[in-house]
Enzyme design. Structure first.
Site, PDB file in Angstrom:
ATOM      1  N   CYS A   1       0.904  -1.281   0.024  1.00 28.38           N
ATOM      2  CA  CYS A   1       0.021  -0.112  -0.056  1.00 28.38           C
ATOM      3  C   CYS A   1       0.745   1.189   0.061  1.00 28.38           C
ATOM      4  O   CYS A   1       0.450   2.270  -0.338  1.00 28.38           O
ATOM      5  CB  CYS A   1      -1.011  -0.098   1.287  1.00 28.38           C
ATOM      6  SG  CYS A   1      -2.212  -1.528   1.081  1.00 28.38           S
TER       7      CYS A   1
ATOM      8  N   HIS B   1      -2.786   7.589   2.003  1.00 28.71           N
ATOM      9  CA  HIS B   1      -3.114   6.162   1.400  1.00 28.71           C
ATOM     10  C   HIS B   1      -4.758   5.998   2.195  1.00 28.71           C
ATOM     11  O   HIS B   1      -4.798   6.278   3.448  1.00 28.71           O
ATOM     12  CB  HIS B   1      -2.319   5.148   2.180  1.00 28.71           C
ATOM     13  CG  HIS B   1      -2.844   3.965   1.748  1.00 28.71           C
ATOM     14  ND1 HIS B   1      -3.290   3.782   0.485  1.00 28.71           N
ATOM     15  CD2 HIS B   1      -2.887   2.777   2.899  1.00 28.71           C
ATOM     16  CE1 HIS B   1      -3.586   2.320   0.607  1.00 28.71           C
ATOM     17  NE2 HIS B   1      -3.599   1.631   2.119  1.00 28.71           N
TER      18      HIS B   1
ATOM     19  N   ASN C   1     -10.109   0.490  -0.138  1.00 24.97           N
ATOM     20  CA  ASN C   1      -8.469   0.374  -0.096  1.00 24.97           C
ATOM     21  C   ASN C   1      -8.030  -0.033  -1.466  1.00 24.97           C
ATOM     22  O   ASN C   1      -8.264  -1.158  -1.640  1.00 24.97           O
ATOM     23  CB  ASN C   1      -7.897  -0.217   1.184  1.00 24.97           C
ATOM     24  CG  ASN C   1      -6.467  -0.252   1.129  1.00 24.97           C
ATOM     25  OD1 ASN C   1      -5.691   0.142   0.264  1.00 24.97           O
ATOM     26  ND2 ASN C   1      -5.866  -0.525   2.249  1.00 24.97           N
TER      27      ASN C   1
END
Ligand code: ACO
Length: 322
Positions: A115, A248, A278
């Protein structure tokens, strides 16, 4: 002298198929209320079976090029951040380069930091452009994370979605990217991983995402704030100088807690997690593209980008917009 890189275009792509929390609750012991309260997520996009990660990257890249007013042939560097490449090799960046019709022109390669991958890709491309190794770089985050989810594990499968985002970086006399600060801590590799491996033509171990949600939450909030502070201190700036925080998009609670730690008000945080979930390495460029398309960023404003992911790996970057 060209000592910096700056962002001259953004693009994003989300697959057409949408799966809502209510859709998930038909086959899983969960609810829209639980997911929204804990994560802020309402829905996620899922790639069609025939769509590879490079196909998502291709559309995002074409949109970024159009936004930058460049042709694919102007690009002499492609860095793709992905944890879900099309195949073991070649790199998704090489496949993307071919699909864009770019031949015999500079390097194309992948970086893998889950990520936080986009921060590692951005730092790499920024330094290569700033040092004169390339003039126009495509920096892409592209993922099909939903393909490595165990759809029976309600603790993880509710969190992720597919998508791609791309930025075009160009050599510049003025910043642009002020600096990027990267970190990794392999001792934390067990709290978030997908530990399967391909060997002798077979998959060993489980290739699905495994996560200790509470540990990830605590670690994420701490390092997102810390690395942003580090980037600010390096440039002689304060949290109050941040015009936009682009974190993020892990989940709303992590972003809220990070913004609170830094003292950045919620209306200054780009938040796309409700509609996208996500998207791992794609989340920052998708959030940047969202900010651009909604007219958020004004010339001269300071953007703080920060990401964290499995590894653990994390980093923050400061960008002077315009
Ligand atoms: N629906 C309903 N109930 C659920 C679900 C679900 N989808 N998932 C877990 N539960 C249950 C658990 O089984 C538990 O039940 P129990 O008390 O009977 O055992 C209860 O809900 C509470 O579970 P917790 O894990 O304590 O819930 P928590 O409030 O910690 O929230 C969450 C879980 C949302 C995963 C949280 O820990 C979190 O946000 N962690 C960060 C994870 C993350 O964002 N990862 C993204 C990847 S990492 C990255 O991008 C940086």
């Amino acid at each position: 002298m060209m000592r910096y890189s700056r962002i001259i275009g953004t693009g994003g792509y989300l697959p057409e198929k949408i799966v809502t929390n209510d859709d998930l609750s038909k086959t899983l012991d969960t609810s829209d209320e639980w997911i929204q309260t804990r994560t802020g997520i309402r829905q996620r996009h899922i790639a069609a079976p025939e769509q590879e990660t490079s196909d998502l990257a291709l559309i995002a890249s074409q949109r970024a090029l159009a936004n930058a007013g460049l042709a694919a042939s102007d690009i002499d560097l492609i860095v793709v951040a992905t944890t879900t490449p099309d195949m073991v090799f070649p790199s998704t960046a090489c496949i993307l380069q071919d699909k864009l019709g770019i031949h015999n022109s500079g390097a194309a390669f992948d970086v893998q930091a889950v990520c936080s991958g986009f921060m590692f890709a951005l730092a790499t491309a920024d330094r290569m452009v700033a040092s004169g190794m390339a003039k126009n770089a495509l920096v892409v985050g592209a993922e099909t994370m939903t393909r490595i989810l165990d759809w029976n594990d309600r603790g993880t499968c509710i969190l992720f979605g597919d998508g791609a985002g791309a930025l075009v970086l160009q050599a510049s006399e003025t910043p642009g990217i002020l600096s990027t600060h990267l970190h990794s801590e392999g001792r934390q590799r067990h709290i978030l991983n997908a530990p399967g491996q391909v060997r002798d033509g077979r998959i060993y171990g489980t290739p699905f995402i495994h996560m200790d949600g509470g540990a990830v939450f605590r670690f994420a909030v701490q390092v997102l704030a810390e690395s942003t502070q580090e980037a600010l201190a390096h440039n002689g700036l304060q949290p109050s100088d941040i015009d936009w925080l682009v974190p993020h998009q892990a989940n709303a609670r992590i972003m809220d807690a990070t913004a609170k730690k830094l003292g950045v008000p919620p209306e200054r945080v780009i938040n796309t997690v409700a509609g996208q979930a996500n998207t791992s390495a794609a989340s920052i460029p998708l959030a940047m593209d969202h900010g651009v398309r909604h007219g958020c960023f004004k010339s001269g404003q300071l953007l703080a980008l920060a990401a964290v992911g499995g590894g653990f790996a994390w980093g923050a970057s400061l960008v002077r917009w315009g």
